[in-house]
Design an enzyme around this catalytic site. Structure first.
Site, PDB file in Angstrom:
ATOM      1  N   TYR A 127      -5.966   0.633 -20.554  1.00  0.00           N
ATOM      2  CA  TYR A 127      -5.758   2.064 -20.748  1.00  0.00           C
ATOM      3  C   TYR A 127      -6.285   2.854 -19.552  1.00  0.00           C
ATOM      4  CZ  TYR A 127      -5.224   0.568 -25.641  1.00  0.00           C
ATOM      5  OH  TYR A 127      -4.839  -0.071 -26.800  1.00  0.00           O
ATOM      6  N   HIS A 182      -5.380  -9.124 -25.711  1.00  0.00           N
ATOM      7  CA  HIS A 182      -4.457  -8.002 -25.601  1.00  0.00           C
ATOM      8  C   HIS A 182      -3.044  -8.494 -25.308  1.00  0.00           C
ATOM      9  CE1 HIS A 182      -4.167  -3.516 -24.196  1.00  0.00           C
ATOM     10  NE2 HIS A 182      -3.361  -3.799 -25.197  1.00  0.00           N
TER      11      HIS A 182
END
Length: 317
Positions: free
Chosen positions: A48, A133
């Protein structure tokens, strides 16, 4: 049934400048609003904003007390310096300029390095949960799952990492994760919403296996966040078919006295075995709106009416 505020996790992708820049002051205001509303669970990732979201969350936690919060992050996209050392705009969906770039890496060394970097950015010595992830999107999905969990195991044994998890947008990856005894938690994004219920069977299986489930992207990355149906679906511009279906869902919601965002949140929260709902926000008002939706009264007959709608449009392609 209402959703307890304690079951809400604030996701921080927006604080990594998802799609567009969020100033530091705005990011802090969102975090302050979440804390004031009673939210104590926060999810982030190096991905992010190339570390920006973790940095902002870490700065905030340093002022309210890290020990009072549940913090989860992710591994698999290791941040490494660009070979040429230049700061360039991110080529992904985050509006940042950085000297760092991402590299798929679920190896022992890569996972350890990623955790160490996250600990530094977050200003902590432990993580309550760490997810692999999107291992299914890596060059070697089966290898990524096994290697990543194996790399996290000693960190778990040492107390640096709490729960081992897998974060994914894939129903098949959910199944593989839930079948692995090392996995205690699965975060699934966008696969259990009022538009896409493809993860329902896996939610049931996770529940039976004792695997905690967190549902993310319950607003379908933006399309369901407002009664004015428009925007993104699956992090891309929503196509006409899915917009049409979302508007039909909104019409049914209005018939039963609620709005689309409230129905979207509560539908996901009441999924089989769902322990947490992960919500993003771009403003303090969005945080407060989501918390209000969590406890708003809803006619139970709405859910049966939504089940009668046409088949799901499925994942965004």
């Amino acid at each position: 049934m209402t959703l307890e505020v304690g079951s809400i996790t604030l996701g921080t992708a927006e604080m990594g400048n998802l799609f567009r820049v969020m100033p530091d002051a705005q990011a802090r205001a969102v975090l302050d609003a979440a804390w004031e509303c009673g939210i104590r669970s926060f999810d982030t990732a190096p991905h992010y904003g190339l570390g920006l979201a973790e940095q902002r969350l870490g700065a905030f936690l340093g002022t309210v007390g890290r020990e009072r919060a549940r913090v989860s992050t992710k591994v698999g996209r290791l941040l490494v310096p660009r070979p040429d050392g230049r700061a360039v705009p991110d080529t992904d969906i985050f509006a940042v300029t950085s000297t760092l770039t991402r590299r798929w890496d679920f190896s022992d060394a890569g996972v350890r390095a990623s955790v160490e970097q996250s600990l530094e950015r977050l200003g902590t010595d432990r993580l309550d949960a760490v997810y692999l992830h999107d291992p299914d999107e890596s060059p070697d999905p089966p290898g990524a799952l096994h290697s990543g969990l194996s790399a996290l195991a000693p960190l778990h044994a040492a107390g640096t990492v709490g729960v081992l998890g897998v974060g994914t947008k894939s129903v098949a990856q959910m199944a593989a994760a839930a079948a692995d005894d090392r996995v205690g938690e699965v975060m699934v994004a966008g696969r259990y919403t009022v538009l896409d219920r493809s993860a329902r069977g896996e939610l049931v299986r996770c529940s039976r296996a004792g695997v905690r489930v967190a549902v993310a992207s319950v607003y379908a990355s933006g399309l369901l966040a407002s009664d004015e149906v428009a925007g993104t679906y699956g992090y891309r511009t929503a196509g006409p078919d899915v917009v049409r279906r979302a508007r039909r869902v909104a019409e049914v919601c209005h018939r039963y006295g609620t709005d689309l965002p409230t129905a979207a949140l509560r539908f996901a929260a009441q999924g089989p075995g769902v322990a947490s709902v992960v919500l993003g926000a771009r403003s303090p008002e969005q945080v407060r709106q989501s918390v209000a939706r969590a406890t708003a009264p809803i006619d139970p007959a709405l859910w049966a009416a939504l089940e009668e709608l046409e088949p799901d449009p499925g994942p965004a392609r």
